[in-house]
Enzyme design. Sequence first.
Site, PDB file in Angstrom:
ATOM      1  N   ASP A   1      26.040  30.606  36.690  1.00  0.00           N
ATOM      2  CA  ASP A   1      27.117  31.383  37.317  1.00  0.00           C
ATOM      3  C   ASP A   1      26.588  32.040  38.593  1.00  0.00           C
ATOM      4  OD1 ASP A   1      29.405  32.879  37.742  1.00  0.00           O
ATOM      5  OD2 ASP A   1      28.921  34.370  36.198  1.00  0.00           O
TER       6      ASP A   1
HETATM    7  C1  SPV Z   1      32.709  36.361  34.113  1.00  0.00           C
HETATM    8  O1  SPV Z   1      33.272  36.235  33.019  1.00  0.00           O
HETATM    9  O2  SPV Z   1      32.407  35.412  34.798  1.00  0.00           O
HETATM   10  C2  SPV Z   1      32.412  37.678  34.619  1.00  0.00           C
HETATM   11  C3  SPV Z   1      32.138  38.755  33.692  1.00  0.00           C
HETATM   12  O3  SPV Z   1      32.327  37.822  35.797  1.00  0.00           O
HETATM   13  S1  SPV Z   1      30.460  38.845  33.479  1.00  0.00           S
HETATM   14  O4  SPV Z   1      29.984  37.557  33.047  1.00  0.00           O
HETATM   15  O5  SPV Z   1      30.239  39.868  32.488  1.00  0.00           O
HETATM   16  O6  SPV Z   1      29.877  39.183  34.753  1.00  0.00           O
HETATM   17 MG    MG Z   2      32.186  36.054  36.895  1.00  0.00          MG
END
Ligand code: SPV
Ligand code: MG
Length: 575
Positions: free
Chosen positions: A76
């Site tokens: 991510d």
């Molecule tokens: C996501 O779900 O991608 C978020 C929340 O941004 S977190 O993973 O907690 O950053």
């Molecule tokens: Mg996110």
Amino acid sequence: MTLVNNTLPESRRGKLKSLLREGKTVRVLEAHNGLSGIVANDAKIEGALEDDQISREFDAIWESSLTDSASKGHPDIEVISFDSRLHTIQEILAVTHKPMIVDGDTGGDANNFEYMVSKLERAGVSAVIIEDKVFPKRNSLEAGTQQTLENPEIFAQKIRRGKSIQATDEFMIIARLESLIAGKGLDDALARAKTYLMAGVDGIMIHSKSKSPDEILQFAKSYRLLLKELNLDKPLVCVPTTYNTITEEELSAAGFRVIIYANHLLRAAYKSMIEVSKTLLLNRRSFEADPSCAPVREIFQAVGFLDIKEKDQQNEQLTNIPVIIPAAGEDPIFQPILNGKPKAMMEIAGKTLLQHQISTLNQTNLNDITVVAGYAHDQMKAEGVDILKNSDYKNGSMLHSILAAREKMNNGFLMLYSDILLENHIVTKLMDCKEDIVLVADNTIQYQRAEDGKVLDFIISKNKRPTGRRRISIVYENILAKIGNKINPETATHEFIGLAKFSKTGAEQFVQTYQDCVQNYKGKFQEADDIDQFTFTDLIQEMIDRGFVINFLEIHQGWLEIHREEDIALASKFL
Ligand code: SPV
Ligand code: MG
């Protein structure tokens, strides 16, 4: 059922704002593809819980960058392009109707963000949340990750640019504060909240990766005062992934208006996938893994395949299902009046018996009719039907004539005895039946004894009905237990009238059972003295014995068979 969720962007977009306006605390669940979207959209619990009647579901869907990236096998870190994210978003929107909040990551620079806003709003998304980090951001949950916060003024400008580009008043831009994630503390978060609110943002999300909810609760307290100071009412959003013992009720009481379960469906799926794959490796078969897997049929149900099956069956009924009329046998009773013609050519009320049948069938849109002729086949004449010759009619029963038209059976068929006159509604009702094999059965013998010595195809229903009240049922759960003409009339519940419907599956089962019987049996078979002479009802009984479900459509009168000379006069009256 997924098409039921079909909704247009303009009907969906404003739903989040409406829920907030109603004062609701909005409960949101993550989705990362169409199937998880269906789960988030449709999940519901209902019933009694600790003396309360409850009914709970999710109000909206979170399209998460973490789970969208992970489901594509990527970290991510904004490495998945916006186009790819938009593809997932569209996939989820296509099968859901609840409002969607999109995780917009940093939103890119202000130019990128304008395009993002425009495309999401057009798609029917209700809100985008962008975080005040520098592109390319890192996910917030991993301890020790380097996090770089954006200059708040540059971020505020991005908000202004986004707000200026949106075309409706329904779309919301929410600013996500990463101060607590980056270790900058509450004061930094509050100062940024003020800057973003003044730039016109529609809401604030405060993020935290602490195990305890204390810091976000403290923020919520100060946020309330800030809103008062600015004379604003902008919803506060939280993502309780790490501080997960606090309840929705407590968060709501603290002032949070949107609560996002941000990654739970993907985590659940991943855990199950690992468990199942290891179970398969361990056992070298899938039996042990089954309890951890949803039944295939549940997936079919969720994605609408069962609806498709039902619609296909309806189409099958609309399209011209073939009718097979076995009319090959010689009937000695009528020979004096038939002068060497087949029985189907017998004149009744100005038309042949076959013409009467054809017009009844045509009125129910059944135009593909095959008559199987044998005895005096060259005298069998009728407009608009195919006449098929069964030269071997003397050596078999009517069943063999039916099977002579086997190539008409591929997509299902109707079978009608050639000496039956019917009222149209019986055929119409039969066409409405959805079961694979349905025989039409008259219940008159429950009220009136069969004439002595008359050979009838008797039926015993599996679920015996309380007798004494005359009724016609068009409920098709009636199932046959027995069929045959040697059944004691006293125990019979119905009489088979000589009309039956087979779906594509039913026809396959019928033909396969027939072939198996012909190949593997000798001598006496069901009620027949020899397998060579086994009849339609013998084959149906054999199918019942093999566990196939044979249904019947119950009727009460409305039909007539021509078995004796006096039936001709009755038939003229009937017509
Ligand atoms: C996501 O779900 O991608 C978020 C929340 O941004 S977190 O993973 O907690 O950053
Ligand atoms: Mg996110």
